[in-house]
Design a protein around this motif. Structure first.
Motif, PDB file in Angstrom:
ATOM      1  N   ASN A 133       0.807  -1.222   0.000  1.00  0.00           N
ATOM      2  CA  ASN A 133       0.000   0.000   0.000  1.00  0.00           C
ATOM      3  C   ASN A 133       0.843   1.276   0.000  1.00  0.00           C
ATOM      4  N   ARG A 134       2.145   1.139   0.072  1.00  0.00           N
ATOM      5  CA  ARG A 134       3.012   2.323   0.133  1.00  0.00           C
ATOM      6  C   ARG A 134       3.128   2.981  -1.236  1.00  0.00           C
ATOM      7  N   LYS A 135       3.233   4.292  -1.213  1.00  0.00           N
ATOM      8  CA  LYS A 135       3.401   5.050  -2.447  1.00  0.00           C
ATOM      9  C   LYS A 135       4.835   5.556  -2.523  1.00  0.00           C
ATOM     10  N   LYS A 136       5.307   5.723  -3.727  1.00  0.00           N
ATOM     11  CA  LYS A 136       6.650   6.269  -3.925  1.00  0.00           C
ATOM     12  C   LYS A 136       6.656   7.747  -3.567  1.00  0.00           C
ATOM     13  N   TRP A 137       7.851   8.256  -3.309  1.00  0.00           N
ATOM     14  CA  TRP A 137       8.009   9.659  -2.954  1.00  0.00           C
ATOM     15  C   TRP A 137       7.405  10.534  -4.055  1.00  0.00           C
ATOM     16  N   ALA A 138       6.565  11.477  -3.666  1.00  0.00           N
ATOM     17  CA  ALA A 138       5.939  12.473  -4.545  1.00  0.00           C
ATOM     18  C   ALA A 138       5.019  11.856  -5.595  1.00  0.00           C
ATOM     19  N   GLU A 139       4.537  10.672  -5.338  1.00  0.00           N
ATOM     20  CA  GLU A 139       3.666   9.998  -6.300  1.00  0.00           C
ATOM     21  C   GLU A 139       2.312  10.699  -6.435  1.00  0.00           C
ATOM     22  N   THR A 140       1.862  11.337  -5.393  1.00  0.00           N
ATOM     23  CA  THR A 140       0.544  11.976  -5.435  1.00  0.00           C
ATOM     24  C   THR A 140       0.618  13.481  -5.689  1.00  0.00           C
ATOM     25  N   THR A 141       1.807  14.002  -5.990  1.00  0.00           N
ATOM     26  CA  THR A 141       1.956  15.436  -6.263  1.00  0.00           C
ATOM     27  C   THR A 141       2.704  15.634  -7.583  1.00  0.00           C
ATOM     28  N   ASN A 142       2.910  16.871  -7.950  1.00  0.00           N
ATOM     29  CA  ASN A 142       3.660  17.198  -9.174  1.00  0.00           C
ATOM     30  C   ASN A 142       5.139  17.428  -8.903  1.00  0.00           C
ATOM     31  N   THR A 143       5.604  17.121  -7.707  1.00  0.00           N
ATOM     32  CA  THR A 143       6.976  17.443  -7.324  1.00  0.00           C
ATOM     33  C   THR A 143       8.001  16.816  -8.256  1.00  0.00           C
ATOM     34  N   ARG A 144       7.847  15.540  -8.579  1.00  0.00           N
ATOM     35  CA  ARG A 144       8.810  14.879  -9.481  1.00  0.00           C
ATOM     36  C   ARG A 144       8.880  15.605 -10.826  1.00  0.00           C
ATOM     37  N   LYS A 145       7.716  15.948 -11.365  1.00  0.00           N
ATOM     38  CA  LYS A 145       7.670  16.641 -12.662  1.00  0.00           C
ATOM     39  C   LYS A 145       8.346  18.015 -12.556  1.00  0.00           C
ATOM     40  N   GLU A 146       8.064  18.738 -11.481  1.00  0.00           N
ATOM     41  CA  GLU A 146       8.654  20.060 -11.293  1.00  0.00           C
ATOM     42  C   GLU A 146      10.173  19.983 -11.165  1.00  0.00           C
ATOM     43  N   ILE A 147      10.678  19.003 -10.449  1.00  0.00           N
ATOM     44  CA  ILE A 147      12.129  18.848 -10.291  1.00  0.00           C
ATOM     45  C   ILE A 147      12.763  18.463 -11.621  1.00  0.00           C
ATOM     46  N   LYS A 148      12.081  17.612 -12.397  1.00  0.00           N
ATOM     47  CA  LYS A 148      12.593  17.230 -13.715  1.00  0.00           C
ATOM     48  C   LYS A 148      12.708  18.455 -14.619  1.00  0.00           C
ATOM     49  N   ILE A 149      11.683  19.285 -14.626  1.00  0.00           N
ATOM     50  CA  ILE A 149      11.694  20.501 -15.438  1.00  0.00           C
ATOM     51  C   ILE A 149      12.807  21.444 -14.970  1.00  0.00           C
ATOM     52  N   ARG A 150      12.938  21.611 -13.635  1.00  0.00           N
ATOM     53  CA  ARG A 150      13.993  22.471 -13.083  1.00  0.00           C
ATOM     54  C   ARG A 150      15.373  21.963 -13.489  1.00  0.00           C
ATOM     55  N   ASN A 151      15.602  20.662 -13.362  1.00  0.00           N
ATOM     56  CA  ASN A 151      16.909  20.098 -13.689  1.00  0.00           C
ATOM     57  C   ASN A 151      17.243  20.263 -15.170  1.00  0.00           C
ATOM     58  N   GLU A 152      16.246  20.085 -16.023  1.00  0.00           N
ATOM     59  CA  GLU A 152      16.464  20.294 -17.461  1.00  0.00           C
ATOM     60  C   GLU A 152      16.811  21.755 -17.749  1.00  0.00           C
ATOM     61  N   ALA A 153      16.151  22.671 -17.039  1.00  0.00           N
ATOM     62  CA  ALA A 153      16.443  24.100 -17.220  1.00  0.00           C
ATOM     63  C   ALA A 153      17.857  24.422 -16.749  1.00  0.00           C
ATOM     64  N   ILE A 154      18.272  23.850 -15.643  1.00  0.00           N
ATOM     65  CA  ILE A 154      19.633  24.066 -15.137  1.00  0.00           C
ATOM     66  C   ILE A 154      20.648  23.590 -16.167  1.00  0.00           C
ATOM     67  N   TYR A 155      20.425  22.411 -16.715  1.00  0.00           N
ATOM     68  CA  TYR A 155      21.362  21.862 -17.693  1.00  0.00           C
ATOM     69  C   TYR A 155      21.406  22.711 -18.963  1.00  0.00           C
ATOM     70  N   GLU A 156      20.249  23.172 -19.402  1.00  0.00           N
ATOM     71  CA  GLU A 156      20.207  24.023 -20.600  1.00  0.00           C
ATOM     72  C   GLU A 156      20.949  25.338 -20.364  1.00  0.00           C
ATOM     73  N   GLU A 157      20.714  25.944 -19.200  1.00  0.00           N
ATOM     74  CA  GLU A 157      21.406  27.197 -18.884  1.00  0.00           C
ATOM     75  C   GLU A 157      22.911  26.982 -18.780  1.00  0.00           C
ATOM     76  N   TYR A 158      23.312  25.867 -18.202  1.00  0.00           N
ATOM     77  CA  TYR A 158      24.740  25.543 -18.094  1.00  0.00           C
ATOM     78  C   TYR A 158      25.348  25.410 -19.493  1.00  0.00           C
TER      79      TYR A 158
END
Length: 90
Positions: A35-60
């Motif tokens: 019955n356990r859920k993965k971290w941030a499974e019920t929120t958009n946090t994973r998606k937001e971090i993925k977008i942030r990380n892609e933006a960091i890499y692009e800016e770099y």
């Protein structure tokens, strides 16, 4: 987190057993393994971090230095290094 009084949900026989071990203390009863859920499974946090990380890499890649990225995104230099390495490996 809200607390539920054990006496309100457990029968007296179970309460007698619980009192033998943990009388007057707070205990945590985890969910069953299936019955356990993965971290941030019920929120958009994973998606937001993925977008942030892609933006960091692009800016770099566009020439922004790691120190500036760390300040902009409120991250440590080590975190920026890790994100860039992860994105580079994709």
């Amino acid at each position: 987190m809200c607390y539920i009084k054990a006496e309100d949900i457990f029968p007296k026989e179970i309460m007698d057993l619980i009192w033998e071990y943990v009388e007057g203390k707070n205990i945590y009863i985890p969910k069953k393994e299936g019955n356990r859920k993965k971290w941030a499974e019920t929120t958009n946090t994973r998606k937001e971090i993925k977008i942030r990380n892609e933006a960091i890499y692009e800016e770099y890649n566009n020439g922004i230095d790691k120190e500036s990225l760390a300040k902009k995104y409120f991250l440590s230099r080590k975190s920026i290094d890790r994100i860039i390495l992860q994105e580079k490996r994709k």
